[in-house]
Design a protein around this motif. Structure first.
Motif, mmCIF file in Angstrom:
data_model
loop_
_atom_site.group_PDB
_atom_site.id
_atom_site.type_symbol
_atom_site.label_atom_id
_atom_site.label_comp_id
_atom_site.label_asym_id
_atom_site.label_seq_id
_atom_site.Cartn_x
_atom_site.Cartn_y
_atom_site.Cartn_z
ATOM 1 N N LYS B 327 0.866 -1.174 0.000
ATOM 2 C CA LYS B 327 0.000 0.000 0.000
ATOM 3 C C LYS B 327 0.908 1.231 0.000
ATOM 4 O O LYS B 327 1.481 1.601 1.032
ATOM 5 C CB LYS B 327 -0.851 -0.032 1.273
ATOM 6 C CG LYS B 327 -2.102 0.791 1.208
ATOM 7 C CD LYS B 327 -2.900 0.544 2.486
ATOM 8 C CE LYS B 327 -3.778 1.739 2.785
ATOM 9 N NZ LYS B 327 -4.197 1.742 4.191
ATOM 10 N N HIS B 328 1.061 1.843 -1.193
ATOM 11 C CA HIS B 328 2.065 2.905 -1.346
ATOM 12 C C HIS B 328 1.753 4.136 -0.507
ATOM 13 O O HIS B 328 2.670 4.886 -0.133
ATOM 14 C CB HIS B 328 2.218 3.296 -2.832
ATOM 15 C CG HIS B 328 3.555 3.892 -3.128
ATOM 16 N ND1 HIS B 328 3.852 5.210 -2.885
ATOM 17 C CD2 HIS B 328 4.713 3.345 -3.633
ATOM 18 C CE1 HIS B 328 5.102 5.457 -3.217
ATOM 19 N NE2 HIS B 328 5.647 4.336 -3.682
ATOM 20 N N LEU B 333 2.678 9.084 -0.172
ATOM 21 C CA LEU B 333 2.347 9.380 -1.572
ATOM 22 C C LEU B 333 1.374 8.330 -2.086
ATOM 23 O O LEU B 333 1.695 7.138 -2.106
ATOM 24 C CB LEU B 333 3.633 9.363 -2.421
ATOM 25 C CG LEU B 333 3.460 9.738 -3.882
ATOM 26 C CD1 LEU B 333 3.324 11.253 -4.051
ATOM 27 C CD2 LEU B 333 4.642 9.231 -4.702
ATOM 28 N N GLN B 334 0.174 8.764 -2.409
ATOM 29 C CA GLN B 334 -0.824 7.838 -2.963
ATOM 30 C C GLN B 334 -0.664 7.826 -4.471
ATOM 31 O O GLN B 334 -0.875 8.853 -5.134
ATOM 32 C CB GLN B 334 -2.221 8.300 -2.577
ATOM 33 C CG GLN B 334 -3.242 7.217 -2.797
ATOM 34 C CD GLN B 334 -4.581 7.616 -2.190
ATOM 35 O OE1 GLN B 334 -4.850 8.803 -1.948
ATOM 36 N NE2 GLN B 334 -5.424 6.639 -1.964
ATOM 37 N N HIS B 339 0.215 4.955 -12.439
ATOM 38 C CA HIS B 339 1.434 4.467 -11.802
ATOM 39 C C HIS B 339 1.215 3.234 -10.952
ATOM 40 O O HIS B 339 2.152 2.483 -10.680
ATOM 41 C CB HIS B 339 2.084 5.584 -10.980
ATOM 42 C CG HIS B 339 2.708 6.633 -11.834
ATOM 43 N ND1 HIS B 339 2.028 7.789 -12.195
ATOM 44 C CD2 HIS B 339 3.917 6.710 -12.448
ATOM 45 C CE1 HIS B 339 2.791 8.523 -12.974
ATOM 46 N NE2 HIS B 339 3.962 7.883 -13.156
ATOM 47 N N LEU B 340 -0.017 3.055 -10.446
ATOM 48 C CA LEU B 340 -0.331 1.880 -9.609
ATOM 49 C C LEU B 340 -0.063 0.573 -10.343
ATOM 50 O O LEU B 340 0.275 -0.439 -9.737
ATOM 51 C CB LEU B 340 -1.814 1.918 -9.211
ATOM 52 C CG LEU B 340 -2.144 2.350 -7.781
ATOM 53 C CD1 LEU B 340 -3.645 2.361 -7.574
ATOM 54 C CD2 LEU B 340 -1.446 1.500 -6.744
ATOM 55 N N GLU B 341 -0.218 0.636 -11.665
ATOM 56 C CA GLU B 341 -0.085 -0.596 -12.450
ATOM 57 C C GLU B 341 1.368 -0.960 -12.749
ATOM 58 O O GLU B 341 1.663 -2.048 -13.232
ATOM 59 C CB GLU B 341 -0.858 -0.455 -13.768
ATOM 60 C CG GLU B 341 -2.345 -0.613 -13.529
ATOM 61 C CD GLU B 341 -3.167 -0.226 -14.735
ATOM 62 O OE1 GLU B 341 -2.596 -0.141 -15.837
ATOM 63 O OE2 GLU B 341 -4.367 -0.014 -14.555
ATOM 64 N N LYS B 375 -0.759 11.631 -5.454
ATOM 65 C CA LYS B 375 -1.178 12.676 -4.529
ATOM 66 C C LYS B 375 -0.438 12.525 -3.197
ATOM 67 O O LYS B 375 -0.322 11.406 -2.665
ATOM 68 C CB LYS B 375 -2.687 12.524 -4.307
ATOM 69 C CG LYS B 375 -3.369 13.737 -3.744
ATOM 70 C CD LYS B 375 -4.886 13.500 -3.744
ATOM 71 C CE LYS B 375 -5.389 13.479 -2.326
ATOM 72 N NZ LYS B 375 -6.736 12.929 -2.247
ATOM 73 N N VAL B 376 0.065 13.688 -2.718
ATOM 74 C CA VAL B 376 0.723 13.633 -1.400
ATOM 75 C C VAL B 376 -0.345 13.574 -0.317
ATOM 76 O O VAL B 376 -1.221 14.427 -0.245
ATOM 77 C CB VAL B 376 1.636 14.859 -1.204
ATOM 78 C CG1 VAL B 376 2.261 14.847 0.196
ATOM 79 C CG2 VAL B 376 2.729 14.894 -2.267
ATOM 80 N N VAL B 377 -0.290 12.522 0.476
ATOM 81 C CA VAL B 377 -1.306 12.401 1.537
ATOM 82 C C VAL B 377 -0.718 12.660 2.924
ATOM 83 O O VAL B 377 -1.418 12.796 3.909
ATOM 84 C CB VAL B 377 -1.982 11.009 1.522
ATOM 85 C CG1 VAL B 377 -2.892 10.864 0.322
ATOM 86 C CG2 VAL B 377 -0.940 9.894 1.561
ATOM 87 N N GLY B 378 0.592 12.779 2.938
ATOM 88 C CA GLY B 378 1.243 12.999 4.241
ATOM 89 C C GLY B 378 1.399 11.702 5.011
ATOM 90 O O GLY B 378 0.540 10.836 4.934
#
Lengths: 302, 379
Positions: B327-328, B333-334, B339-341, B375-378
Motif C-alpha cells: 500500500k504505497h 504518496l498515494q 502508476h499503480l499498475e 497525490k501527497v497524503v502525508g
C-alpha cells in the motif's frame, strides 16, 4: 527460759556440726567427679547460621538470675564492634568477625565454656569443687569453692570468671550448660531461644555425625574442621565455621587433654619420691665433699 | 456424636496432608532415579519406603510467580509475636533473578510444593536434630537475605509484638500486599568501569540500552543475583566509576558480555573515552524510520541472542511485498491509477528503496520529487 534456749542452741549446733563434718568427710573421700558418659550431651554451634542477634546472651542472663535488661535492647549491633569475653556479668557473649568464604555476611560467634571432656579446671581445683557430669556439663560446687582461682589459670579457653568487684563472698562464674534446666528436662536457655537454631543440642556422638554430613553436603560453606571434636581431648560444645578457626580467635590447641600436660609433669617429678631422694643425695654429696676437703686441709696443715 | 465428628475431621485432615505430599501420578516417568526418594526396589502405595528428609539431588517444581499465593500467614509458632504476613508473590518475583523457587523450596519432590513442616519439626526438643526445627528453618530462610541487605537482625522488621498489635495494624498488614507486584527495579542508566588494560581503560556499559532498546530480559543476565545487588541499604550509586577487580580471569570477567558480543573486537567496549549509547544509524549505517523505531529488535533480528544481522533490503524482512500488495500511501504518496499498475523496479531501480526513485525510465524531462506520480497524503 534463756538457759533452755541456749542449751537447745548448743544441741542444735552440735548436731549441725556433726552433720557437716560427716557430710564433708563423705564428699572429701570421693575423688573429683569426672564422668565421661557415652551418652553425654553437647551443642553444635553452626557459626554459618548464627545471625548475631544476641538473644542467647539475654536468655543466659535471664536463666541465671543476672541483670538482663529487656530483650529489644540487644538489637543494637554497635556492641559487636569490640571483642568481648565471657565474664561474671555475662556467661556467654557473641563476637563478630569479617566474612568467610562464599558469603558476604559477617561471622557471628558465640563464646562460652566448652565443657571439655577432660577438663583442666576439674584437674586444677584443689578442693575438688569442679566436676564433669554424666550429661556432659562441667560444673562446680560454690559451697566447696575457696576462691583460689586455679581453675581460671588452668582453663585453656580462659572461661571461668571471678567476681572481683564483690568484697564479700565473691564467686567463680561460668556457663554451667544450664545444669538446673536440663535436669528438669528443659533445653539450655541459649539453645531454646536461638531463632535460627544455630545451636543444636543433642548427644555428642550424634552431633559429630551431623556436623560431618553438613560439611560433606556443603563443602563450599564450611572449612573441613569440627572445632572441639579432638581439641584438648574433645569438648561437649563444638563449632562449625566458614573460616579457619585461628582467624576466629580460637586458641590453637593440640589433641591432648589440657590437664595431661600439667599432671604428667607433676606426677613425673614426684613419682617414686625422686625429687626428695635426689635432693638429699645432692645435699649428702655436698656435705661429703666439704667434709673431705676439710680433712685434706687439716692433713696438709699438719 | 462429637467424638465421631472429631474423628472424621481428623481423618479428612490426615488424608489431605498425605495427598498433598504425593508427587503426582506420573512421577515415575520423570527423569530421576527412583532411589532418590525410595529405598526399596518396588515401592507401593501402602509401602512407599521413602528415605528420610532431606532428599538429595531432587528436582524442584517451577511455578510462575503470578500464579503463586500472594500472601502467606505464618502463624504456627506465634507466641510472643503476632503471626507473620509473608508477601510470597513479591518474593517469588524476585527469586526469578536469584536462584529460582528452589532457593527456599529446597529438596522439594517433583510434585506439589511441600509445606516446610513436612520435614522441619515444630518442636525444638526432638529426637532427630539433623535438620533445623521449623522456627530455625523459617528464620534461616528469611534472615540470610534480610540481614545481608538491611545489616540488622532486629525482630521488629518482620514481627509485631502481640501487645503492640491493633486491629488497624492487622488489617493494614493484610492489605499491604494485596494486588501488589514487586515494584519496578531501579536500573542504572549506564555503568562505567575502570579496567586495567593498556588500551581502552574505560568500559561504558549502557544498561538501559540493553533492557529498553534491545529488550533483553533481566533474567538472561541476572540468574544467581545476590539480594544486596538491588536492596542493600548502603548501596553505592551507579553513577560512580567502578573499578573492576583484577582477581578474576579473562573468561570470568568477560563471561556476561561475551555470550552475545562474540564477534566484536575489544574496541567495541573498551575506549579511552566514554562511549556513546547505541545508535542504529551510526552502528549499522541504516537509520530507523518512523515505522521501525518502535519495533522490538526481535521483530527483525529474531528472538535468539545474539541478534542476527539483517540485509538492508526491505524484502529481506518484508518478503510478501510486491507492487500489488504494497500500500504505497503509507509512504505519504498515494500513487495515481496509471502508476499503480507499474512494477516497483520501474521507479525504484534494482528494488533499492534507499535510493531516490527515478522517472527517466519512461519520462524524459520528469524528475522526482519535483513531479510526483500521485497525490501527497502525508505520512
Amino acid at each position: 527460759m534463756s538457759g533452755k534456749s541456749r542449751r537447745d542452741f548448743l544441741k542444735k549446733s552440735a548436731l549441725i556440726g556433726a552433720g557437716v563434718a560427716g557430710f564433708s568427710t563423705t564428699t572429701s573421700k570421693a575423688a573429683p567427679k569426672n564422668i565421661l558418659s557415652e551418652d553425654r550431651m553437647g551443642v553444635l554451634v553452626d557459626t554459618t547460621a548464627c545471625v548475631g542477634c544476641r538473644n542467647c546472651e539475654w536468655a543466659c542472663k535471664d536463666a541465671h538470675g543476672l541483670p538482663a535488661g529487656n530483650l529489644e535492647s540487644y538489637e543494637d549491633r554497635k556492641i559487636l564492634e569490640t571483642k568481648r569475653r565471657p565474664d561474671h556479668t555475662a556467661l556467654t557473649v557473641v563476637n563478630e568477625y569479617p566474612h568467610g568464604k562464599n558469603s558476604n555476611l559477617p561471622i557471628d560467634l558465640k563464646v562460652q565454656c566448652m565443657h571439655c571432656d577432660h577438663p583442666a579446671c576439674v584437674s586444677a581445683c584443689i578442693v575438688g569443687a569442679f566436676s564433669k557430669q554424666e550429661n556432659g556439663s562441667v560444673i562446680w560446687d560454690t559451697d566447696m569453692c575457696i576462691g583460689c582461682r586455679y581453675c581460671m589459670a588452668a582453663c585453656p579457653f580462659q572461661i571461668p570468671a571471678f567476681e572481683y568487684d564483690k568484697a564479700l563472698n565473691p564467686l567463680i562464674m561460668k556457663c554451667d550448660f544450664c545444669f538446673e534446666r536440663t535436669k528438669e528436662g528443659k533445653l539450655p536457655a541459649c539453645v531454646s531461644i536461638c531463632p535460627v537454631e544455630a545451636l543444636t543440642y543433642g548427644p555428642r556422638t550424634e552431633l559429630i555425625k551431623i556436623a560431618r554430613s553438613r560439611i560433606k553436603r556443603n563443602p563450599a560453606r564450611y572449612v573441613d574442621h569440627i572445632f572441639g571434636e579432638y581439641e584438648v581431648g574433645g569438648t561437649s560444645w563444638m563449632y562449625l565455621a566458614s573460616k579457619d578457626f585461628k582467624e576466629l580467635d580460637f586458641p590453637n590447641l593440640g589433641k591432648n587433654p589440657a590437664p595431661g600436660v600439667s599432671e604428667s609433669i607433676q606426677h613425673g617429678i614426684f613419682a617414686y619420691f625422686v625429687p626428695p631422694v635426689s635432693l638429699y643425695a645432692l645435699l649428702g654429696g655436698i656435705m661429703w665433699i666439704t667434709k673431705r676437703r676439710k680433712e685434706l686441709e687439716e692433713e696438709g696443715k699438719i | 456424636m462429637k467424638k465421631i465428628l472429631v474423628l472424621v475431621v481428623a481423618l479428612i485432615l490426615t488424608v489431605g496432608i498425605e495427598a498433598q505430599q504425593s508427587p503426582g501420578k506420573n512421577h515415575s516417568k520423570l527423569n530421576i532415579s527412583c532411589k532418590t526418594c525410595h529405598t526399596c526396589d518396588v515401592p507401593t502405595k501402602d509401602e512407599p519406603c521413602l528415605v528420610a528428609c532431606p532428599r538429595e539431588n531432587i528436582v524442584t517444581v517451577y511455578q510462575k510467580p503470578e500464579e503463586t499465593p500472594e500472601l502467606i500467614v505464618i502463624d504456627q509458632l506465634s507466641d510472643r509475636y503476632e503471626s507473620v504476613h509473608f508477601s510470597h508473590k513479591i518474593h517469588a518475583q524476585m527469586s526469578v533473578m536469584s536462584g529460582g523457587c528452589e532457593n527456599c523450596h529446597h529438596f522439594n519432590t517433583s510434585g506439589p510444593i511441600l509445606k516446610c513442616n513436612s520435614c522441619h519439626e515444630t518442636s525444638r526438643q526432638r529426637d532427630d536434630v539433623s535438620l533445623p526445627d521449623l522456627k530455625g528453618a523459617y528464620h534461616r530462610q528469611c534472615m540470610d537475605c534480610h540481614r545481608e541487605w538491611s545489616h540488622e537482625t532486629g525482630c521488629n522488621s518482620c514481627h509485631t509484638l502481640k501487645k503492640n498489635l491493633t486491629d488497624t495494624k492487622r488489617d493494614n498488614d493484610k492489605k499491604k500486599y494485596t494486588g501488589k507486584d514487586h515494584p519496578p527495579i531501579l536500573e542504572p542508566a549506564h555503568i562505567s568501569y575502570q579496567t586495567n588494560t593498556d588500551k581502552g581503560k574505560l568500559v561504558t556499559f549502557y544498561h538501559d540500552d540493553h533492557t529498553k532498546k534491545f529488550g533483553i530480559s533481566c533474567v538472561s543476565c541476572h540468574k544467581q543475583e545476590n539480594c544486596t545487588k538491588c536492596h542493600d541499604v548502603n548501596r553505592e550509586s551507579n553513577d560512580k566509576l567502578k573499578t573492576v577487580s583484577t582477581k578474576k580471569t579473562f573468561e570470568e570477567q568477560h563471561k556476561n558480555c561475551i555470550s552475545c558480543h562474540k564477534e566484536d573486537n575489544c574496541s567495541s567496549c573498551h575506549s579511552s573515552t566514554k562511549l556513546e549509547p547505541f545508535d542504529h544509524a551510526k552502528k549499522t549505517g541504516w537509520a530507523l524510520s518512523k515505522y521501525h523505531i518502535n519495533l522490538s529488535c526481535a521483530k527483525c533480528h529474531g528472538s535468539k541472542l545474539p541478534y542476527k544481522k539483517v540485509n538492508k533490503n526491505c524484502s529481506s524482512c518484508h518478503q510478501g511485498w510486491n507492487a500489488e500488495t504494497f500500500k504505497h500511501s503509507v509512504t505519504g504518496l498515494q500513487l495515481d491509477e496509471i502508476h499503480l499498475e507499474l512494477g516497483c523496479e520501474d521507479c525504484h531501480a534494482e528494488n533499492n528503496f534507499a535510493k531516490k526513485p527515478g522517472c527517466d525510465g519512461c519520462h524524459e524531462d520528469f524528475n522526482y520529487p519535483k513531479q510526483k506520480p500521485g497525490k501527497v497524503v502525508g505520512k
